[in-house]
Design an enzyme around this catalytic site. Structure first.
Site, PDB file in Angstrom:
ATOM      1  N   ASP A 462       0.850  -1.179   0.000  1.00 29.63           N
ATOM      2  CA  ASP A 462       0.000   0.000   0.000  1.00 29.63           C
ATOM      3  C   ASP A 462       0.890   1.236   0.000  1.00 29.63           C
ATOM      4  O   ASP A 462       2.076   1.159   0.321  1.00 29.63           O
ATOM      5  CB  ASP A 462      -0.900  -0.036   1.247  1.00 29.63           C
ATOM      6  CG  ASP A 462      -1.833   1.151   1.316  1.00 29.63           C
ATOM      7  OD1 ASP A 462      -2.368   1.532   0.274  1.00 29.63           O
ATOM      8  OD2 ASP A 462      -2.005   1.711   2.411  1.00 29.63           O
ATOM      9  N   ASP A 705      -7.103  -2.716   3.162  1.00 32.68           N
ATOM     10  CA  ASP A 705      -6.057  -3.667   2.796  1.00 32.68           C
ATOM     11  C   ASP A 705      -6.345  -5.074   3.331  1.00 32.68           C
ATOM     12  O   ASP A 705      -5.649  -6.025   2.966  1.00 32.68           O
ATOM     13  CB  ASP A 705      -4.699  -3.213   3.347  1.00 32.68           C
ATOM     14  CG  ASP A 705      -4.272  -1.863   2.798  1.00 32.68           C
ATOM     15  OD1 ASP A 705      -4.447  -1.654   1.587  1.00 32.68           O
ATOM     16  OD2 ASP A 705      -3.782  -1.026   3.574  1.00 32.68           O
TER      17      ASP A 705
END
Length: 998
Positions: A462, A705
């Protein structure tokens, strides 16, 4: 002075008109609130007032009776949570559709929020005073908790020790050993009686128990440790208003209807609606992946979500959904499922133990058949030199005892073949490495994650909070047409800025740079002089703004207007008075560029990963321009500006998900950045990479996520900024939130994998040698020189200690120079085969020599000779342990003096062997040895050192041995077919049938 955003200036008139329409609703709010107060009066008053309140509720709140609405609950997202269904039917206030209110918040449905009365109406429907909160009586709070649910999520029940014991019992090796133990115990008691017959079978059972308990305790300890840390980190204190009084409570005690006070840095504890406040900015990057802060107000965006953080300002919120009913809770419920997927190493170990088991069973069956044939054909003799079996003369009891002895020998062969200490050794290696990794800022939640990271071929990371700091900072600052650099004196900058402000009455505005610039007619230069802003200068400023935007900076402009009190316009917005700027004749003060900067050391960490052969892919919810700029800055994209990247390296989530499966699998390896991605896009990326055979690691910190973290072979979450959902979905928690620690985990993972390979080489040397020795001795002489107890001693105690010694080797830089092993690489490499076969052949040769010639050469008894064989065999493993410290380096003694634990284990192993030979004679079936015999055993075992040095000089191919054999034999088959075809063609040609060209 008050601060008014640039966008608010454009919306001022609309807000003024809108607030007039709201005044009629306020009168209704007050009427309903008055009725609510009346509800607290004595019972005889309540009866008459409930009907009034019910009528008002039906008129104002019921969706079916609200005029001019096209809203239907069937269009909203449904939920199956029991608490939601219960709450939708049983509310604290009659005829309030709580499920409908909850869906309005989740969907950010501003239109239907207004249609259904607005925030204050909803507050009253939930029995809440927007200023004084709910009643602080425990009965009222408990009722809300029962109706609407508690602010906790349904974690899977904690796994007890029994769960891990059962999990360990599923191992194929353990199951085979338990069968062998039962057979050995039964045969041993029948042959030697209960007093001594339990030794072999009991020893195998003890070995099985040690393996199971060691593995279960290690995993259970990790589970409880993580649960304790989670409970401590999750118990956040939140300030609420109840009964008109501020009080601090645990986040777990918040209920629907609570009024929560929010300040900078606070975590939003539930889903809710904004009541009041000033300049409230919320960071929703943990949910959306975007680093832009959301401005919260009661008109345009009053929605607040659990897991977000307050970036600036302050305010109060009305709690609408808690626990599993929140957006955060729904995400949590989707990732708390357990997976039984095996890690790459576990799959390799399963395959290895299965192959070893098959070999062991095959050899044992062969031994059983040969020994039975020898016995029943009269080729075996007893200690007196007579035939053991004579047809028709040997009684049944003696035959049965002989068969039991033969079967026991076959069971011993199986015990020899199976590496009993392998599961325990792997567990100890992972547990030791896990403890050392904690000191390197990595908390391992699953032991198998240690080795899985060593196989990783791709890391999907990320951006926000992982590669970047998740902190917007000023990176460019323009005063007039002059850029102020970071190396300039900060005092002179501050002085220049102070000179731009007047002592008189003035109003300031900030907002999007291009919008504020359009309202300016003048500007201040860097010297503080006011100058006219003509079209030529305005174009220069526009180019400055465009250049900053091209660098993915958020451009903010500051402007000022000096006015008198008579020139100030006042706007009445929901009973609050604001001063409003005129929309022209502003003076531009300056322009700043904001950016979420990369974490220190990220670029070096990315380079280290790529040097190690691990590809990095950045997956973010940010826009494509920001993503490209950050990727270029981190080294994920090689182009300096991001404009020169190869086609297909940067894609957006919607583009990726709309690919066909064939195109997706074809293009996925080339993708380095995926922007504007949803949680589903991240999950899809991981699934596709795994389908292509990659071992995928995912790093992230946000709730968005979580699905990808759970799906990946190994998930790494951030310990500081990471949400609980992300941590719960991960295998390893990076405690310092530093991406550089991911490289440390990668190095440790490769070290763990390498140490396990060293131990397997060490262990298989023992098994191959012992299997061959016992097989040859059993077939030729009808007996085995190494008993099951002795073999268990070597396999379990010695080898487990050896594995722990080899596990103490720390990561080296050489490990990061190799390519990742991936998912399909063989566990036993050609180098390992070379080393273990050389040592095994030496041990087989020397021990068989002692087996057949030791008694005559050394003039010793059979008992002493068997003890010499056992002692030499064990000491060979002690010396070979030094050879196993490195599979390729010749100098295996380098740095050994610094590894005190390794030397301590070697010393302890030798002491245990002395005790086994000299003091546990009856149990181990050994006898005393004199000093010369001990020195002789040591000298024979020490020869393994020069053999190891010489063997490592022999080069080997990188091609796996099995692949080489398959290729060679396939080539031979093709050659034979070719020759057959050629011969047939020649014969046809001779017969005149050929085409002439043959």
């Amino acid at each position: 002075m008050s601060i008014v955003t640039g966008s608010a200036i454009h919306c001022g008139k609309l807000l003024f008109e809108y607030t007039r329409a709201q005044k009629r609703w306020r009168m209704a709010y007050k009427a309903i609130y008055f009725v609510r107060i009346m509800l607290s009066l004595p019972k005889h008053v309540i009866v008459s007032e409930i009907s009034i309140y019910k009528n008002c509720s039906e008129t104002l709140l019921s969706p079916s009776k609200t005029p001019n609405t096209n809203y239907t609950s069937t269009t909203t997202t449904t939920t199956t949570n029991h608490e939601v269904n219960k709450a939708s039917k049983v509310s604290l206030v009659p005829d309030v559709d709580y499920k409908l209110i909850m869906e309005i918040v989740k969907e950010k449905d501003l239109v239907n929020l207004r249609v259904h009365g607005g925030i204050e109406t909803i507050a009253i429907s939930l029995g809440t005073d927007p200023e004084n909160g709910i009643h602080e009586k425990e009965e009222d709070i408990e009722k809300r908790r029962q109706v609407f649910g508690s602010n906790t999520y349904h974690k899977p029940p904690p796994k007890g020790l029994f769960y891990f014991v059962v999990d360990a019992l599923k191992d194929t090796t353990i199951l085979i050993l338990m069968v062998c133990a039962a057979l050995a115990l039964g045969f041993g008691i029948k042959e030697h009686g209960g007093k001594e017959g339990w030794y072999e079978g009991g020893s195998i059972f003890i070995a099985v128990v040690l393996v199971i308990v060691g593995s279960a305790l290690s995993n259970y300890r990790q589970e409880t440790q993580f649960d304790k840390l989670s409970k401590i980190s999750d118990n956040i204190k939140i300030e609420v208003v109840r009964g008109g009084r501020r009080q601090e409570i645990s986040i777990f005690h918040i209920v629907v209807g609570d009024v929560v006070l929010l300040n900078i840095g606070d975590q939003i504890p539930a889903d809710g609606l904004f009541l009041s406040g000033h300049s409230l900015l919320v960071d929703e990057s943990s949910m959306t992946g975007e680093s832009d802060h959301i401005e919260i107000d009661s008109v345009k965006h009053p929605f607040l979500f659990s897991g977000s953080k307050v970036a600036d300002g302050y305010g109060t919120m009305l709690v609408i959904s808690v626990g599993m009913n929140t957006t955060w809770g729904e995400m949590m419920s989707s990732i708390t499922r357990d997976t039984n997927e095996r890690t790459p190493l576990q799959a390799r170990l399963d395959k290895l133990t299965s192959s070893i088991g098959k070999v062991g069973l095959t050899v044992a069956s062969l031994v059983l058949v040969v020994m039975l044939v020898r016995y029943f054909t009269g080729n075996t003799k007893n200690e007196f030199g007579n035939k053991e079996y004579i047809k028709g003369r040997t009684d049944v009891d003696n035959v049965l005892n002989a068969v039991v002895r033969i079967v026991a020998a076959a069971v011993t062969i199986v015990v020899v073949a199976i590496p009993e200490g392998l599961p325990l050794a792997v567990t100890l290696t992972l547990a030791y490495s896990m403890k050392r990794m904690m000191a390197d800022q990595a908390m391992v939640r699953k032991l198998s994650a240690c080795e899985t990271m060593g196989s990783a071929t791709i890391i999907c990371t990320d951006k926000t909070g992982t590669l970047t700091l998740n902190q917007m900072k000023v990176t460019k600052f323009w005063l007039g047409q002059e850029q102020i650099n970071e190396e300039d004196d900060s005092n002179s900058i501050s002085t220049s800025v102070r000179e731009l402000f007047y002592q008189g009455v003035g109003l300031n505005t900030t907002g999007a740079a291009e919008m504020v610039l359009a309202m300016c007619s003048s500007y201040y230069d860097s010297n503080g002089d006011k100058k006219s802003l003509d079209e030529e200068v305005k174009k220069k400023f526009e180019k400055i703004i465009e250049g900053m935007a091209a660098s993915s900076l958020r451009c903010i402009a500051f402007a000022q207007c000096e006015v008198s009190e008579d020139e100030i316009e006042y706007v009445d917005d929901q009973e609050k008075t604001h001063r409003r700027l005129k929309e022209d004749k502003l003076t531009l003060l300056g322009i700043v560029g904001l950016k979420d900067p990369c974490r220190p050391g990220v670029k070096k960490a990315v380079e280290a990963c790529r040097y190690a052969g691990v590809a990095i892919k950045m997956i973010t919810g940010d826009n494509v321009f920001t993503a490209k700029a950050i990727a270029a800055e981190c080294g994920i994209l090689e182009a300096a500006t991001g404009d020169e990247v190869t086609e297909g390296q940067v894609v957006e989530g919607i583009e990726f998900r709309n690919y066909t499966l064939e195109d997706r699998m074809k293009k996925i390896d080339n993708i380095r950045v995926m922007a504007r991605s949803s949680p589903f896009d991240k999950l899809l990326m991981v699934q596709c990479l795994k389908a292509k055979g990659h071992v995928v690691a995912v790093t992230g910190d946000g709730t968005n996520d979580a699905p990808a973290l759970k799906e990946a072979d190994i998930g790494l979450s951030m310990g500081i900024q990471g949400t609980e959902v992300a941590k719960e979905s991960s295998d390893i928690v990076i405690l310092d939130d530093n991406f550089a620690s991911v490289v440390t985990v990668l190095r440790w993972g490769r070290c763990v994998y390498n140490n396990i390979q060293k131990f397997i080489q060490f262990q298989l040397t023992v098994n191959v040698a012992a299997l061959v020795i016992n097989f040859i001795a059993a077939v030729s002489a009808g007996e085995v020189p190494l008993t099951a107890v002795q073999l268990l001693w070597v396999n379990l105690i010695m080898d487990t200690l050896g594995a722990l010694a080899l596990a103490t080797e720390r990561p080296s830089n050489e490990l990061m120079k190799k390519r990742p092993v991936g998912r399909t690489a063989p566990l036993i490499t050609n180098i390992m085969w070379r080393n273990l076969l050389a040592q095994s052949l030496y041990q087989i040769a020397i021990l068989l020599f002692l087996q057949f010639n030791g008694e005559s050469i050394f003039h010793v008894s059979k008992e002493v000779n068997d003890t010499l064989i056992f002692n030499t065999f064990v000491l060979c493993q002690v010396f070979n342990e030094f050879n196993s410290r490195s599979m390729e380096k010749k100098n295996v003694f380098k740095g050994v003096h610094r590894n005190k634990l390794f030397m301590g284990i070697i010393g302890f192993t030798i002491v245990l062997q002395v005790v086994m030979v000299e003091f546990l004679k009856k149990f181990a079936d050994t006898t005393n040895l004199n000093w010369w015999q001990w020195l002789g055993c040591i000298a024979i075992a020490a020869v393994s050192w020069p053999i190891g040095w010489f063997v490592k000089s022999i080069p080997v191919s990188n091609e796996p041995l099995l692949d080489y054999l398959r290729r060679v034999f396939k080539f031979k088959r093709i050659t034979k077919i070719f020759h057959r075809t050629e011969n047939s063609t020649s014969r046809l040609g001779r017969l005149g049938i050929g085409c002439g060209k043959c």
